[in-house]
Motif scaffolding. Structure first.
Motif, PDB file in Angstrom:
ATOM      1  N   CYS A   1     -20.418  27.616  66.290  1.00 32.30           N
ATOM      2  CA  CYS A   1     -19.508  28.761  66.101  1.00 32.30           C
ATOM      3  C   CYS A   1     -20.305  30.022  65.761  1.00 32.30           C
ATOM      4  O   CYS A   1     -21.006  30.070  64.743  1.00 32.30           O
ATOM      5  CB  CYS A   1     -18.507  28.465  64.990  1.00 32.30           C
TER       6      CYS A   1
ATOM      7  N   CYS B   1     -11.573  34.145  64.655  1.00 35.35           N
ATOM      8  CA  CYS B   1     -12.029  33.406  65.846  1.00 35.35           C
ATOM      9  C   CYS B   1     -11.951  34.319  67.069  1.00 35.35           C
ATOM     10  O   CYS B   1     -10.922  34.950  67.320  1.00 35.35           O
ATOM     11  CB  CYS B   1     -11.157  32.171  66.043  1.00 35.35           C
TER      12      CYS B   1
ATOM     13  N   CYS C   1     -17.255  26.125  70.512  1.00 34.25           N
ATOM     14  CA  CYS C   1     -16.973  24.884  69.787  1.00 34.25           C
ATOM     15  C   CYS C   1     -16.446  23.808  70.721  1.00 34.25           C
ATOM     16  O   CYS C   1     -16.866  22.643  70.648  1.00 34.25           O
ATOM     17  CB  CYS C   1     -15.994  25.160  68.657  1.00 34.25           C
TER      18      CYS C   1
END
Ligand code: SF4
Ligand code: SF4
Length: 751
Positions: free
Chosen positions: A389, A418, A424
């Motif tokens: 991430c 995000c 991810c």
């Protein structure tokens, strides 16, 4: 670290890194090495009204109207509205919903334009001398040209420039283009570097930054070289950054170039930085120097299913299906068309959607090239997603909270930060489509926020109304109080100083006392009047009875002549009975109503005890009732001998005229019938004969007929003789009935 120290390091060419990131296969050479081409005009263009972040503007054209290239089709009325323009000349066919480029496949209002093939431009006003114009004039031109971020965000460029005009220190031109397969920026920099440089000059005039950095990944050497040729290398520098996904994301690129992270929930301008995509910079240049609104853009068409992958200038509104045909798509069964790259793009519901301002890539991969997503398995908490991430989030936690709809937890773990880069999900060994979970959760949070905002606005409106009503009530009460005080003061003055309220209360009490007294007096009067009316009613009733007795007696005396008609006899007997009953009643009130003793009734012949005259009406009524009862008893007693042969003076019909005994007969039934008939007739005759005797208590001489008993038929065996005897008995009985009535009436009349 202060910005001046950061600037020193930046000027020295230092670069930083960001957390996480991945290195997927790039697949850029397939399209980046092919020159840009211009796509032919399609037969129909579909233009969604909303192609940016914000709301759609008002439509200003009508179906059937001819429009020119670059002519505005909508008119913005707020800052977050961006106009759209006719990508070519033609006729407006309709304005109706059409499927737009969105994973949901939803429809939105669109303007349908049929190109005429002439591509006739509206009059254009290039601002060649833009440096002489105020920056806001250029911002206005950019706004009118409908430019929104071409990097994919779609944020209105004029808003970004207007808000950062006097705050920006570093302007970053984003040419990183980190997502695999996409090469539109690369190709644009290779072919339009000088125009991009002119666009940067326009932006510098507007923003006046201290430094301009052009960031390009090191996998684009041609673009790097092209850009370095058009910049001075001093105030505008090219920064070559390592290839790593997602280095092209705004926050990650800022961190790479400045070493500073944009705080959560804030924009890059909080660090004195503004970032624009190279495509956006080119569009700004076209708007200012060519007066060309955003009606076209470079689109990458790539993937193994294209026979000729590459980049093309595509007019906004061109159908994807048309575009795929232009690039000789060789579709396979269930061919997927992805808008965007393989990391952040989405699969189109179908190919009949238009290219819009943020469409940077159309990808047609084969199944071997980009296999479909494998079956999702359970999270094994390997932690690889957290390592990848770039925002240093905990993707596995966000996954759990999104899946279980724990919205507060999702917020707590900064799901809003995000950037949906997909790194991810790319590393997840369980093939969990993590970004899809995040998008759904974000949409749900947005909906909840919207509801909360609406509820808060409603609450504020309610509170404001409540406060306003309360204030109006208080003001109204104050006015009433003031008016009553003034009125009281005025009345006090008029009353010579006396308290008007106390005087009014005293008047009310006095009036109440008067009403109480009047009510008691009225009750006593009403009681007395009721007693008087009762006495009057009793007296009137007695008078009516006395008058009636006189009249009946006179009538009977006048009309009761001996008659052979038994009905007249019966009437006379009834009158006699009524007269006797009335006489008895009258006898109970001798003082008031015994005014006609000269015509006594049959009952008065055996008078009941006369009650003494009394002033008490109740006693008089009791005495009258007793007298009537005695008279009735006497009458009953008088009738009993006639009915039951108790008195020989009035023999019953059966005794006086016995039914003829049927002679012995051969037919006993006939004899019995004849005997029964004879008995019935004899009983009827006896009943008739007893009527006068019932009500005549005075001794009555039996008439000749009643004294002569009916001859008893001799016993006979002959039925005919028996019948004759019965008939004789019936005739005698009838005669006795007629005869018995006459002496009674006669006796009454004699009385
Ligand atoms: S990478 Fe996938 S399996 Fe591993 S922790 Fe993250 S979500 Fe779970
Ligand atoms: S999609 Fe979101 S959670 Fe996943 S790696 Fe990118 S920023 Fe992190």
């Amino acid at each position: 670290m202060s910005l001046s120290r950061v600037m020193d390091k930046i000027l020295k060419g230092r670069l930083w890194d960001f957390h996480g990131g991945i290195h997927p296969a790039e697949h850029k050479l397939e399209s980046s090495q092919v020159p840009l081409v211009e796509v032919a005009l399609p037969p129909l263009m579909v233009l969604p009204l909303k192609q940016h972040i914000g709301s759609s503007a008002e439509v200003i054209v009508r179906p059937g109207e001819r429009v020119l290239t670059g002519q505005p089709l909508t008119r913005p009325e707020s800052r977050m509205q961006v106009p759209i323009h006719a990508p070519t000349s033609g006729t407006i066919q309709s304005i109706e919903p059409h499927t737009v480029a969105h994973p949901s496949g939803l429809s939105e209002p669109c303007i349908h334009l049929i190109p005429d093939g002439l591509d006739e431009w509206r009059p254009r006003e290039p601002l060649a001398e833009y440096a002489q114009l105020p920056p806001l004039e250029l911002v206005k031109r950019i706004h009118e040209s409908g430019i929104a971020g071409l990097g994919g965000a779609g944020f209105p460029t004029d808003v970004k420039l207007a808000t950062g005009r006097e705050k920006v220190e570093i302007l970053i031109i984003n040419g990183a283009e980190c997502e695999p397969y996409i090469t539109c920026d690369d190709r644009l920099m290779q072919e339009e570097a000088h125009r991009i440089a002119e666009g940067i000059a326009v932006l510098r005039h507007i923003l006046k930054p201290r430094l301009v950095l052009i960031a390009i990944e090191d996998n684009k050497p041609e673009a790097i070289a092209a850009m370095r040729q058009v910049v001075d290398g001093d105030s505008v520098q090219v920064r070559v950054i390592p290839t790593k996904y997602p280095s092209g994301a705004a926050r990650q690129l800022i961190e790479i170039l400045t070493g500073r992270q944009v705080p959560s929930g804030k924009r890059s301008l909080s660090l004195g930085v503004i970032m624009l995509n190279v495509g956006t910079v080119f569009a700004v240049r076209q708007a200012v120097l060519e007066d060309e609104p955003l009606i076209r853009r470079v689109v990458t068409l790539t993937g193994e299913r294209f026979a000729k992958p590459g980049n093309a200038w595509v007019r906004i509104g061109t159908s994807v299906r048309w575009l795929l045909g232009q690039f000789e798509l060789k579709p396979e069964p269930r061919q997927r068309i992805i808008m965007g790259g393989p990391m952040m793009g989405f699969t189109l519901p179908h190919a009949d959607v238009p290219v819009v301002k943020i469409t940077n890539c159309l990808m047609a991969p084969s199944e071997q090239e980009l296999p479909p997503a494998e079956e999702e398995r359970n999270c094994i908490r390997c932690g690889q997603c957290a390592d990848a991430c770039p925002v240093s989030l905990l993707p596995q936690q966000l996954y759990w909270y999104s899946k279980s709809a724990e919205h507060d937890k999702a917020r707590e773990y900064h799901i809003d930060d995000c950037i949906e880069c997909g790194a991810c999900a790319w590393v997840c060994p369980s093939n969990i489509p993590l970004v899809q979970y995040y998008r759904e959760e974000k949409a749900e949070l947005y909906r909840l926020d919207l509801e909360s905002e609406q509820a808060e606005r409603a609450r504020q409106r309610f509170e404001a109304k409540k406060q306003r009503l309360e204030q109006e009530r208080q003001e109204r009460e104050a006015r009433h109080l003031q008016a009553s005080s003034a009125r009281r003061e005025q009345m006090t003055q008029q009353a010579g100083g006396a308290d008007p309220i106390a005087a009014a209360l005293a008047r009310v009490k006095a009036r109440q006392a008067e009403l109480t007294t009047e009510t008691a007096t009225d009750a006593a009067d009403i009681s007395a009047q009721r007693a008087a009316r009762k006495q009057q009613a009793i007296a009137a009733q007695a008078a009516r009875q006395a008058a009636s007795t006189d009249t009946v007696t006179t009538t009977v005396q006048t009309n009761a002549e001996p008659s052979a008609d038994p009905r007249q006899v019966a009437v006379a007997a009834a009158i006699a009975r009524a007269k006797a009953r009335k006489a008895a009643n009258a006898a109970t009130q001798p003082a008031e109503h015994s005014a006609a003793p000269a015509v006594p009734s049959a009952e008065t012949a055996a008078p009941a005890p006369q009650p003494a005259a009394s002033d008490d009406p109740r006693k008089a009524a009791v005495a009258a009732a007793i007298a009537r009862a005695k008279a009735r008893k006497a009458a009953d007693t008088a009738t009993q001998p006639a009915e039951h042969s108790a008195a020989p003076a009035v023999p019953s019909a059966e005794t006086a005229a016995p039914a003829p005994q049927p002679a012995a007969s051969d037919d006993p039934r006939k004899a019995a019938v004849a005997a029964a008939i004879a008995r019935a007739k004899a009983r009827k005759a006896a009943d008739t004969a007893t009527q006068p005797a019932e009500h005549s208590v005075a001794p009555v001489d039996p008439s000749a007929e009643t004294a002569a008993p009916a001859p008893k038929p001799a016993a006979s065996d002959d039925p005919r003789k028996a019948a004759v005897a019965a008939a004789i008995a019936r005739a005698k009985a009838r005669k006795a009935q007629q005869g018995s009535a006459t002496p009674t009436s006669t006796a009454e009349s004699e009385e």
